[in-house]
Scaffold this active site. Structure first.
Site, PDB file in Angstrom:
ATOM      1  N   GLU A  67       3.016 -18.351 -24.007  1.00 46.71           N
ATOM      2  CA  GLU A  67       2.613 -19.727 -23.770  1.00 46.71           C
ATOM      3  C   GLU A  67       2.052 -20.394 -25.036  1.00 46.71           C
ATOM      4  O   GLU A  67       1.375 -21.412 -24.949  1.00 46.71           O
ATOM      5  CB  GLU A  67       1.583 -19.774 -22.645  1.00 46.71           C
ATOM      6  N   SER A  84       2.672 -19.993 -16.746  1.00 41.38           N
ATOM      7  CA  SER A  84       3.694 -21.026 -16.982  1.00 41.38           C
ATOM      8  C   SER A  84       5.030 -20.707 -16.309  1.00 41.38           C
ATOM      9  O   SER A  84       6.071 -21.155 -16.774  1.00 41.38           O
ATOM     10  CB  SER A  84       3.929 -21.251 -18.487  1.00 41.38           C
ATOM     11  N   TYR A 134       6.976 -28.681 -18.015  1.00 37.01           N
ATOM     12  CA  TYR A 134       6.725 -29.289 -19.319  1.00 37.01           C
ATOM     13  C   TYR A 134       7.753 -30.320 -19.768  1.00 37.01           C
ATOM     14  O   TYR A 134       7.753 -30.735 -20.907  1.00 37.01           O
ATOM     15  CB  TYR A 134       6.556 -28.193 -20.380  1.00 37.01           C
ATOM     16  N   ARG A 178      -8.154 -23.799 -12.341  1.00 45.31           N
ATOM     17  CA  ARG A 178      -7.213 -24.484 -11.452  1.00 45.31           C
ATOM     18  C   ARG A 178      -6.541 -23.430 -10.587  1.00 45.31           C
ATOM     19  O   ARG A 178      -6.023 -22.440 -11.106  1.00 45.31           O
ATOM     20  CB  ARG A 178      -6.165 -25.240 -12.260  1.00 45.31           C
ATOM     21  N   ASP A 197      -3.701 -22.268  -8.003  1.00 42.76           N
ATOM     22  CA  ASP A 197      -2.344 -22.606  -7.563  1.00 42.76           C
ATOM     23  C   ASP A 197      -2.088 -22.056  -6.165  1.00 42.76           C
ATOM     24  O   ASP A 197      -2.405 -20.899  -5.874  1.00 42.76           O
ATOM     25  CB  ASP A 197      -1.311 -22.003  -8.528  1.00 42.76           C
ATOM     26  N   GLU A 251      -2.764 -17.844  -7.403  1.00 41.55           N
ATOM     27  CA  GLU A 251      -3.490 -17.369  -8.596  1.00 41.55           C
ATOM     28  C   GLU A 251      -4.565 -18.368  -8.989  1.00 41.55           C
ATOM     29  O   GLU A 251      -4.521 -19.532  -8.603  1.00 41.55           O
ATOM     30  CB  GLU A 251      -2.512 -17.205  -9.775  1.00 41.55           C
ATOM     31  N   ASN A 261      -6.129 -19.985 -12.470  1.00 42.16           N
ATOM     32  CA  ASN A 261      -5.918 -20.123 -13.921  1.00 42.16           C
ATOM     33  C   ASN A 261      -7.255 -20.489 -14.538  1.00 42.16           C
ATOM     34  O   ASN A 261      -7.778 -21.574 -14.276  1.00 42.16           O
ATOM     35  CB  ASN A 261      -4.922 -21.239 -14.203  1.00 42.16           C
ATOM     36  N   GLY A 264      -3.493 -25.710 -18.233  1.00 45.41           N
ATOM     37  CA  GLY A 264      -2.953 -26.618 -19.239  1.00 45.41           C
ATOM     38  C   GLY A 264      -3.796 -27.872 -19.359  1.00 45.41           C
ATOM     39  O   GLY A 264      -4.262 -28.411 -18.361  1.00 45.41           O
TER      40      GLY A 264
HETATM   41  N1  ADP Z   1       5.263 -16.849  -3.068  1.00 45.09           N
HETATM   42  C1  ADP Z   1       5.760 -17.995  -3.501  1.00 45.09           C
HETATM   43  N2  ADP Z   1       6.351 -18.870  -2.636  1.00 45.09           N
HETATM   44  C2  ADP Z   1       6.881 -20.027  -3.091  1.00 45.09           C
HETATM   45  N3  ADP Z   1       6.879 -20.411  -4.375  1.00 45.09           N
HETATM   46  C3  ADP Z   1       6.322 -19.588  -5.271  1.00 45.09           C
HETATM   47  C4  ADP Z   1       5.732 -18.351  -4.900  1.00 45.09           C
HETATM   48  N4  ADP Z   1       5.248 -17.751  -5.997  1.00 45.09           N
HETATM   49  C5  ADP Z   1       5.528 -18.575  -7.024  1.00 45.09           C
HETATM   50  N5  ADP Z   1       6.157 -19.681  -6.609  1.00 45.09           N
HETATM   51  C6  ADP Z   1       6.605 -20.774  -7.483  1.00 45.09           C
HETATM   52  O1  ADP Z   1       6.486 -20.362  -8.835  1.00 45.09           O
HETATM   53  C7  ADP Z   1       5.490 -21.109  -9.538  1.00 45.09           C
HETATM   54  C8  ADP Z   1       4.697 -20.190 -10.471  1.00 45.09           C
HETATM   55  O2  ADP Z   1       4.035 -19.191  -9.751  1.00 45.09           O
HETATM   56  P1  ADP Z   1       2.550 -18.720 -10.084  1.00 45.09           P
HETATM   57  O3  ADP Z   1       2.238 -17.581  -9.199  1.00 45.09           O
HETATM   58  O4  ADP Z   1       1.637 -19.894 -10.032  1.00 45.09           O
HETATM   59  O5  ADP Z   1       2.692 -18.142 -11.566  1.00 45.09           O
HETATM   60  P2  ADP Z   1       2.383 -18.747 -13.020  1.00 45.09           P
HETATM   61  O6  ADP Z   1       1.209 -17.986 -13.501  1.00 45.09           O
HETATM   62  O7  ADP Z   1       3.590 -18.442 -13.819  1.00 45.09           O
HETATM   63  O8  ADP Z   1       2.095 -20.211 -12.862  1.00 45.09           O
HETATM   64  C9  ADP Z   1       4.671 -21.755  -8.433  1.00 45.09           C
HETATM   65  O9  ADP Z   1       4.085 -22.959  -8.843  1.00 45.09           O
HETATM   66  C10 ADP Z   1       5.700 -21.977  -7.346  1.00 45.09           C
HETATM   67  O10 ADP Z   1       6.507 -23.121  -7.621  1.00 45.09           O
HETATM   68 MG    MG Z   2       0.719 -21.001 -11.587  1.00 45.62          MG
END
Ligand code: ADP
Ligand code: MG
Length: 308
Positions: A23, A148, A215, A254, A256, A269, A271, A275
């Site tokens: 990243e 990301s 991005y 933040r 998610d 998760e 963060n 960003g």
């Molecule tokens: N279990 C899930 N169900 C639906 N979408 C998911 C799931 N896990 C990840 N995503 C999609 O992938 C993106 C990134 O996942 P995330 O776990 O937040 O990892 P990162 O640390 O890469 O942001 C999420 O914002 C979502 O759009």
């Molecule tokens: Mg995320």
């Protein structure tokens, strides 16, 4: 002028950005926005591109504003170095940073605290049949400690799974597999242990909120407040704050989430260094409560006060 602003006007601020995680580019962009904002507010500020010898560049700073994403930087390592040499820094400490960077440990903690998180498979030996018994398609393949959306793949069939697994294993050794939750993508920022409005994320051209949708301008629609019925909306904020505290984050973060079609939230998760480009999620959420980007950056700077 308030006391805290005066306090920081007398100090030299180092904005730590760059690093060598996947990243890096995003961190450079976050760092540039933060530096511009701090300069505009008349603070004495210097950008420090974090490399293996970056401790030498820390000599003349009084406080570190950490704008690193991914590892090392968001994972507690840089925080540890700063603690060791006695430089106060923004955001979460060593443990909160390390835990939030580890999505498996985070998920164990969420579960222990009653925070819903999508069902997942994580074992030393990857048994594809077992994965398909435990999880329904679509299945999300994810690295244990990236951000990301780097390395995140959604698959529909066993064949797709095998192909994606092979490809992902070439880059990341430690993976887990998660139940895909169809519905809404949402994030909820926390500042000073208070949840911000929930942001709904609608990728317009991609299957999910991947690196490109994150991005590239115009690839994603952002809706604030998220279109979630009131009670469930409040739940997202509650889960976000509980998750933030449970993993030991402090100052800001933040969280998610994904929501199913009944608006039930699942936390993906936390963060600890989200960003911070002008148009990043957290600044959008801050703006929704009337906090400008500059004000948000100052709020984040102030999270270092507890370390002086
Ligand atoms: N279990 C899930 N169900 C639906 N979408 C998911 C799931 N896990 C990840 N995503 C999609 O992938 C993106 C990134 O996942 P995330 O776990 O937040 O990892 P990162 O640390 O890469 O942001 C999420 O914002 C979502 O759009
Ligand atoms: Mg995320």
């Amino acid at each position: 002028m308030d006391k805290e602003r005066k306090f920081f006007l007398r100090r030299k601020i180092g904005v730590l950005y760059g690093g060598w995680s996947l990243e890096r580019e995003i961190s450079l962009r976050s760092g540039a926005c933060i530096i511009e904002s701090l300069k505009k507010q008349n603070f004495k500020v210097r950008g420090i591109d974090v490399d293996k010898n970056f401790t030498r560049k820390l000599k003349n700073i009084d406080v570190a504003f950490i704008a690193l994403h991914g590892r090392p930087g968001e994972d507690g390592m840089v925080q540890g170095i700063l603690e060791f040499i006695g430089i106060p820094y923004t955001g979460s400490g060593i443990i909160g940073s390390a835990i939030s960077m580890d999505k498996i440990i985070s998920k164990y903690i969420f579960t222990a605290k009653g925070i819903p998180t999508p069902d997942f498979y994580y074992k030393e030996h990857i048994d594809i049949d077992k994965i398909f018994e435990q999880l329904k398609v679509p299945i999300v393949i994810k690295p244990r400690a990236e951000g990301s959306s780097v390395g995140v793949t959604i698959v529909e069939t066993k064949k797709e799974f095998e192909k994606a697994l092979k490809k992902t294993l070439r880059k990341f050794r430690d993976l887990y597999f998660e139940q895909y939750i169809p519905g809404m993508i949402a994030t909820c920022g926390i500042i000073n242990e208070i949840p911000l409005p929930v942001l709904e994320i609608v990728p317009k051209k991609r299957r999910f909120y991947d690196y490109t949708s994150k991005y590239t301008h115009g690839m994603t629609e952002y809706i604030i407040p998220a279109r979630i019925p009131e009670k469930k909306y409040k739940k997202v904020q509650d889960f976000a704050l509980t998750a933030h505290k449970a993993i030991g984050a402090s100052g800001f973060s933040r969280v998610d989430c994904v929501l199913d079609y009944n608006y039930n939230a699942y936390v993906l998760e936390v963060n600890t260094i989200p960003g911070l480009l002008y148009e990043s999620n957290l600044p959008i959420e801050a703006r929704a409560i009337g906090l400008t980007y500059d004000e948000l950056i100052f709020e984040i700077l102030k999270t270092s006060l507890m370390r002086f």
